[in-house]
Design a protein around this motif. Structure first.
Motif, short mmCIF file in Angstrom:
data_model
loop_
_atom_site.label_atom_id
_atom_site.label_comp_id
_atom_site.label_asym_id
_atom_site.label_seq_id
_atom_site.Cartn_x
_atom_site.Cartn_y
_atom_site.Cartn_z
N ALA A 1 -1.15 4.86 4.64
CA ALA A 1 -0.02 3.99 4.31
C ALA A 1 1.17 4.78 3.80
O ALA A 1 2.33 4.40 4.04
N ARG A 2 0.93 5.86 3.11
CA ARG A 2 2.02 6.68 2.59
C ARG A 2 2.79 7.36 3.72
O ARG A 2 4.03 7.43 3.69
N ALA B 1 -12.79 5.28 1.95
CA ALA B 1 -11.91 4.24 2.49
C ALA B 1 -10.60 4.16 1.73
O ALA B 1 -9.52 4.01 2.32
N VAL B 2 -10.64 4.27 0.40
CA VAL B 2 -9.41 4.21 -0.41
C VAL B 2 -8.51 5.39 -0.10
O VAL B 2 -7.28 5.23 0.06
N PHE B 3 -9.08 6.58 0.00
CA PHE B 3 -8.27 7.76 0.31
C PHE B 3 -7.60 7.62 1.68
O PHE B 3 -6.42 7.94 1.86
N VAL B 4 -8.35 7.13 2.68
CA VAL B 4 -7.78 6.97 4.02
C VAL B 4 -6.63 5.97 4.01
O VAL B 4 -5.54 6.25 4.53
N LEU C 1 0.56 8.97 -5.75
CA LEU C 1 0.22 10.28 -5.19
C LEU C 1 1.42 11.21 -5.03
O LEU C 1 1.26 12.44 -5.09
N GLY C 2 2.60 10.64 -4.78
CA GLY C 2 3.71 11.51 -4.44
C GLY C 2 3.40 12.25 -3.15
O GLY C 2 3.00 11.64 -2.16
N LEU D 1 0.83 -1.20 0.00
CA LEU D 1 0.00 0.00 0.00
C LEU D 1 0.87 1.25 0.00
O LEU D 1 0.61 2.22 -0.74
N HIS D 2 1.91 1.25 0.83
CA HIS D 2 2.81 2.39 0.91
C HIS D 2 3.47 2.66 -0.44
O HIS D 2 3.53 3.80 -0.91
#
Length: 461
Positions: free
Chosen positions: A418-419, A410-413, A297-298, A289-290
């Protein structure tokens, strides 16, 4: 006996199920482990099971074809059932609990708010709310109650995207909805045999919560009436306009708002809680995920178009909802006699489709207890099971109206968390599911927050 007579007799045969002598065991499971009640009987007796507890009989349906029959093909014969009936005391005739023409009108009223184009325009609002959450989490030195944080986030997103209102000042909302769920499930498992006037702690808390929810809903309506939005597209504006057109009562408007507040935040908050638990249990998933979030996204906030690029993150969300569907039970009441899987189901029967067991059906899922986001790899669509073997948002006419907003949130969170962060469960924390109206983590989910290098570099800059 003719062939047609034999078929008629077979159609009136009751499904298999546990014997009457098992009543005490079934009652215990009904109170303490409803997931085991459903899972054990599906495993023992098959895809249609008759579970008799006291004076009531419940029909468990656990096959994609049969779920399709109840939820879609013959949906008109099945109205809302156990649990949701009891929740009507607090939610009234909102979209979650109503049936027939009332439900159809309510659905038509708020459906435009959930149109894909409008939801896509809310992506920046959702991303900003998630960014504020990540910054709050990053500032924590000790353990944080992650479910409390997810509830605050999802309520904030719901207010700004669907109501065009600030919900940050209503700190009692989460607790009040817990009390509503507790009471609804208590009434369901006791068959509503405990009088509502009995001053049990649970019932007293429910009354306080119900009054609190009604007060909040009334305040939101009054605020919008005092400061109307011209050509407003939000739910509040549409409900007010609809009421003025057909004379609908203020009570009906309140019911719809309370229902939206519950359904709009609880399911996504529960999904995110389970996601953080599973990612902590599977660190290799967290690392993937990270890597994906850093690549896609950077350093920027996510946009709606990123949902097509964050393919692994979407797969993680889908697999989380397979193992722990936020709506774990889809209860119905048969309005007329029916035949399900060759078995007779009398009118008035409680019929339940259970996504929790359906998502673990060994005929359609390999190693079903294993957490494996690869099941939803878009590069391998042939690996997906039949449509009705996976129904985290329900199916048929009552398919969840807010599914696209919930998935985006949920995807954004998960991508942003994770980033920038690593969340780890507090040592010794035992994570068990609690099957209420939604499937939540029992007793909360305390986690410690660890910042990744990107966050530290951003602070230094």
């Amino acid at each position: 006996m003719t062939g047609s007579q034999q078929e008629a007799r077979a159609a009136r045969t009751a499904p298999p199920g546990p014997p009457r002598r098992a009543t005490i065991r079934l009652l215990k499971q009904l109170f303490t482990d409803r997931l085991a009640l459903m899972g054990d009987n599906a495993e023992t007796y098959g895809d249609v099971v008759r579970i008799a507890i006291g004076p009531k009989a419940m029909y468990l349906v656990n096959h994609p074809d049969l779920a399709k029959h109840v939820l879609a093909d013959n949906a008109a014969n099945y109205h809302k059932g156990i649990g949701l009936q009891e929740a009507r005391r607090a939610l009234g005739d909102g979209l979650l609990t109503s049936d027939g023409e009332t439900w159809k009108k309510q659905r038509r009223t708020i459906q435009p708010v959930f149109q894909p184009k409008r939801i896509s325009r809310q992506a920046a609002v959702v991303a900003a709310e998630v960014d504020a959450l990540i910054q709050r989490l990053a500032a924590h030195d000790g353990p944080v109650e992650i479910l409390h944080e997810m509830t605050g986030l999802t309520l904030g997103v719901l207010g700004k995207t669907l109501l065009d209102a600030e919900l940050g000042g209503y700190e009692t909302l989460g607790h009040s909805f817990e009390a509503v769920q507790d009471q609804a499930m208590f009434e369901a498992v006791t068959l509503s045999m405990v009088p509502q006037w009995v001053p049990l702690k649970k019932q007293l808390e429910f009354r306080t919560a119900r009054d609190d929810l009604r007060r909040i809903a009334d305040e939101l309506v009054e605020q919008r009436l005092a400061d109307p939005v011209e050509n407003g597209e939000d739910v509040l504006s549409r409900l007010i306009a609809s009421g003025s057109e057909d004379g609908a009562s203020r009570e009906r408007m309140r019911d719809e708002l309370i229902t939206l507040l519950l359904a709009g935040h609880e399911t996504t908050a529960s999904t995110l809680g389970w996601a953080f638990h599973l990612i902590d249990e599977h660190p290799e998933v967290g690392e993937r995920l990270h890597a994906e979030a850093a690549r896609v996204l950077g350093d920027r906030l996510p946009e709606h178009e990123d949902l097509r690029r964050l393919t692994y993150t979407v797969a993680v969300v889908e697999e989380v909802m397979r193992l722990y569907p936020p709506v774990w039970l889809l209860p119905r009441i048969a309005q007329a006699d029916d035949e399900i899987g060759g078995y007779h189901v009398p009118a008035g029967s409680d019929v339940v489709v259970v996504p929790y067991t359906l998502h673990r059906h060994p005929e359609f899922w390999t190693d079903p207890e294993r957490f494996d986001p690869g099941r939803f790899d878009p590069e391998n669509p042939a690996g997906r099971p039949p449509r009705y073997a996976y129904i985290p948002f329900g199916a048929g006419p009552r398919f969840c109206i807010g599914n696209s907003l919930g998935v985006m949130e949920a995807v954004f969170v998960l991508a942003m968390a994770a980033r920038d962060l690593q969340l780890r469960k507090v040592p010794g924390k035992v994570v068990d599911p609690e099957a209420m109206l939604s499937l939540r983590v029992r007793g909360g989910l305390p986690m410690t927050v660890h910042r990744r290098e990107r966050t530290r570099r951003a602070e230094a800059a």
